[in-house]
Write an enzyme that holds these catalytic residues in place. Structure first.
Site, PDB file in Angstrom:
ATOM      1  N   GLU A 136      -6.615   0.239 -10.939  1.00 54.14           N
ATOM      2  CA  GLU A 136      -5.670   0.674 -11.770  1.00 54.14           C
ATOM      3  C   GLU A 136      -4.134  -0.261 -11.166  1.00 54.14           C
ATOM      4  OE1 GLU A 136      -5.311   4.943 -10.577  1.00 54.14           O
ATOM      5  OE2 GLU A 136      -3.558   4.104  -9.210  1.00 54.14           O
TER       6      GLU A 136
ATOM      7  N   CYS B  42       2.984  -2.707  -8.754  1.00 55.08           N
ATOM      8  CA  CYS B  42       2.242  -2.104  -7.624  1.00 55.08           C
ATOM      9  C   CYS B  42       0.576  -2.821  -7.843  1.00 55.08           C
ATOM     10  CB  CYS B  42       2.459  -0.804  -6.537  1.00 55.08           C
ATOM     11  SG  CYS B  42       1.861  -0.015  -6.541  1.00 55.08           S
TER      12      CYS B  42
ATOM     13  N   CYS C  49     -11.464   2.649  -2.364  1.00 57.03           N
ATOM     14  CA  CYS C  49     -10.596   1.899  -0.438  1.00 57.03           C
ATOM     15  C   CYS C  49     -11.896   2.824   0.572  1.00 57.03           C
ATOM     16  CB  CYS C  49      -9.094   2.361  -0.336  1.00 57.03           C
ATOM     17  SG  CYS C  49      -8.765   1.466   1.363  1.00 57.03           S
TER      18      CYS C  49
ATOM     19  N   CYS D  29      -7.613   7.813   3.578  1.00 62.11           N
ATOM     20  CA  CYS D  29      -6.667   8.050   4.321  1.00 62.11           C
ATOM     21  C   CYS D  29      -6.711   9.848   3.758  1.00 62.11           C
ATOM     22  CB  CYS D  29      -5.387   7.869   3.633  1.00 62.11           C
ATOM     23  SG  CYS D  29      -5.343   5.838   4.516  1.00 62.11           S
TER      24      CYS D  29
ATOM     25  N   CYS E 165      -4.611  10.971   0.153  1.00 59.90           N
ATOM     26  CA  CYS E 165      -4.746   9.934  -0.972  1.00 59.90           C
ATOM     27  C   CYS E 165      -5.565  10.408  -1.393  1.00 59.90           C
ATOM     28  CB  CYS E 165      -5.033   8.155  -0.007  1.00 59.90           C
ATOM     29  SG  CYS E 165      -4.823   6.980  -1.112  1.00 59.90           S
TER      30      CYS E 165
ATOM     31  N   GLY F 284      -7.140   0.768  -2.580  1.00 64.33           N
ATOM     32  CA  GLY F 284      -7.519  -0.648  -1.658  1.00 64.33           C
ATOM     33  C   GLY F 284      -6.335  -0.395  -0.300  1.00 64.33           C
TER      34      GLY F 284
ATOM     35  N   SER G  67       1.572  -4.593   2.338  1.00 67.13           N
ATOM     36  CA  SER G  67       1.263  -2.673   2.669  1.00 67.13           C
ATOM     37  C   SER G  67       0.179  -2.716   4.092  1.00 67.13           C
ATOM     38  CB  SER G  67       1.500  -2.057   1.883  1.00 67.13           C
ATOM     39  OG  SER G  67       2.071  -1.129   2.655  1.00 67.13           O
TER      40      SER G  67
ATOM     41  N   SER H 125       2.138   0.722   7.715  1.00 65.95           N
ATOM     42  CA  SER H 125       1.807   2.782   7.040  1.00 65.95           C
ATOM     43  C   SER H 125       2.086   2.927   8.058  1.00 65.95           C
ATOM     44  CB  SER H 125       0.946   2.716   6.112  1.00 65.95           C
ATOM     45  OG  SER H 125       1.028   2.425   4.630  1.00 65.95           O
ATOM     46  N   LEU H 126       2.603   4.332   8.521  1.00 64.50           N
ATOM     47  CA  LEU H 126       2.913   4.912  10.025  1.00 64.50           C
ATOM     48  C   LEU H 126       2.108   6.530   9.943  1.00 64.50           C
ATOM     49  CD1 LEU H 126       5.718   3.684  12.573  1.00 64.50           C
ATOM     50  CD2 LEU H 126       3.209   3.357  13.336  1.00 64.50           C
ATOM     51  N   HIS H 127       3.212   6.768   9.437  1.00 66.52           N
ATOM     52  CA  HIS H 127       2.944   8.257   8.748  1.00 66.52           C
ATOM     53  C   HIS H 127       2.708   9.487   9.763  1.00 66.52           C
ATOM     54  CE1 HIS H 127       2.466   5.961   5.229  1.00 66.52           C
ATOM     55  NE2 HIS H 127       1.365   6.365   4.960  1.00 66.52           N
TER      56      HIS H 127
ATOM     57  N   CYS I  13      -2.937   6.573  -6.079  1.00 60.19           N
ATOM     58  CA  CYS I  13      -2.827   5.924  -4.675  1.00 60.19           C
ATOM     59  C   CYS I  13      -1.675   7.195  -3.941  1.00 60.19           C
ATOM     60  CB  CYS I  13      -3.416   4.648  -4.482  1.00 60.19           C
ATOM     61  SG  CYS I  13      -2.878   4.379  -2.970  1.00 60.19           S
TER      62      CYS I  13
HETATM   63  S1  SF4 Z   1      -3.518   5.244   1.567  1.00 60.70           S
HETATM   64 FE1  SF4 Z   1      -4.203   3.204   1.115  1.00 60.70          FE
HETATM   65  S2  SF4 Z   1      -5.761   2.721   3.009  1.00 60.70           S
HETATM   66 FE2  SF4 Z   1      -5.179   4.644   2.845  1.00 60.70          FE
HETATM   67  S3  SF4 Z   1      -6.969   5.500   1.721  1.00 60.70           S
HETATM   68 FE3  SF4 Z   1      -5.444   5.058  -0.195  1.00 60.70          FE
HETATM   69  S4  SF4 Z   1      -5.622   3.457  -1.116  1.00 60.70           S
HETATM   70 FE4  SF4 Z   1      -6.881   3.352   1.115  1.00 60.70          FE
END
Ligand code: SF4
Length: 350
Positions: A103, A116, A123, A127, A130, A170, A200, A223-225, A342
């Site tokens: 996508e 994007c 991936c 996470c 996600c 990814g 990123s 990406s800290l989060h 995502c």
């Molecule tokens: S947020 Fe990004 S790195 Fe994390 S699972 Fe989704 S696509 Fe992968």
């Protein structure tokens, strides 16, 4: 009459498609096919400026040669599905040459058209918030498959793409070689400024330094989060192997090596990482850092239980960071209704 090509096409992941080749490589290729060198420049322009999808589209080529090479793979995908959100964001599902689907999202504003892009099919990072992570991993994308996404959006909007963010499916640093190659093609051949390209990552040991060594003048986002290791591990399972302390040290090194600041992405999840004390903790972690924080209110997905904080909570978090002299802004999502898969991708208003 079927004519044998002098250079055989390779598999979809092989590099022997035309998209992704430099002007010099294309010139060599046309010469191998018995054509004069200037056809290389024509081919280059048709691939990168006009977005040719087949060699038979290239009307400046002699008809007889077009017929000979019409089946040679350029390396373009097909649009499998497209949806358009009320805010004009367009989400595409693209079918690659081997039939896999990725996508891509096109995000228009008055002055910008941002794409994007995905860097992998699926991936492996898993996470917790996600949708892509929930679907598992299939393979890395080749450079031309990344560039194709940008050309597809450009063609569909009939407008130049100004910015590209690697925030789709990814983890770009797991496919670093192809991502660096795609970045260079997008810059040199498609004509997008380096600073308008954003890579990123959720962070992987040793990979940030590897990226820094390429000395790309791209925008680099991490990406800290979460403001601490325990919560980060909960949200990003791979963080178990990469403590927050080490990640921040590597970000410092990145700043030193590239002289470029780091952007920290922080998806705000209601009741999970949006508490005032967590804003304070985050401020302590990144104080004195040459950075900018993007707060991204979460877009719910059906596969996860997280919720988006209300605007009071978002503003409170923002205010605390500002009081701590942290450079910070809130990035509201685009194209929520397009149901992009995502978590990062859906937040990609740049
Ligand atoms: S947020 Fe990004 S790195 Fe994390 S699972 Fe989704 S696509 Fe992968």
């Amino acid at each position: 009459m079927a004519i044998e090509l002098k250079t055989k096409p390779k598999s979809p992941q092989g590099q022997n498609v035309l998209l992704g080749k430099s002007l010099q490589e294309l010139t060599e290729w046309v010469q191998e096919q018995g054509q004069p060198a200037y056809r290389g420049k024509q081919l280059y322009q048709w691939l990168y400026e006009k977005g040719a999808r087949s060699l038979s589209d290239i009307s400046v080529f002699p008809k007889s040669w077009r017929e000979e090479v019409k089946d040679y793979p350029i390396g373009r995908s097909q649009i499998h599905h497209r949806s358009i959100a009320p805010d004009k964001t367009r989400k595409y599902l693209l079918r690659l040459q081997d039939g896999l689907i990725i996508e891509t999202v096109g995000i228009p504003t008055e002055k910008r058209l941002t794409v994007c892009v995905s860097s992998q099919v699926g991936c492996p990072m898993d996470c917790d918030f996600c949708a892509t992570g929930k679907g598992g991993f299939t393979r890395n994308l080749a450079p031309h498959e990344i560039v194709d996404q940008v050309l597809t959006v450009q063609e569909d909007f009939q407008r130049r793409v100004s910015h590209v963010v690697f925030m789709g499916m990814g983890e770009p640093l797991l496919n670093l070689k192809a991502v660096v190659s795609a970045v260079n093609i997008l810059n040199q051949d498609v004509g997008i400024g380096m600073r308008s390209l954003t890579i990123s990552t959720v962070g992987l040991p040793a990979k940030i330094e590897q990226l820094a060594r390429h000395q790309l003048q791209v925008t680099f986002a991490v990406s800290l989060h979460a403001p601490n290791q325990a919560l980060r591990e909960q949200l990003i399972p791979s963080a178990k192997h990469y403590p927050l302390k080490n990640l921040l040290e590597d970000c410092h090194k990145y700043v030193e090596m590239t002289k470029r600041r780091v952007t920290f992405e922080y998806i705000l999840l209601a009741g999970v990482n949006d508490l005032p004390e967590q804003a304070q903790e985050l401020a302590v972690q990144i104080r004195g850092f040459q950075s900018h924080v993007n707060l991204i209110p979460y877009n719910p997905i059906s596969e996860a239980d997280y919720k988006r904080p209300n605007s009071q909570r978002i503003n409170a978090f923002l205010n605390i960071l500002q009081q701590e002299n942290i450079a910070v802004s809130v990035r509201y999502s685009r194209g929520l209704e397009t149901d992009a898969a995502c978590g990062q991708l859906r937040a990609a208003k740049v």
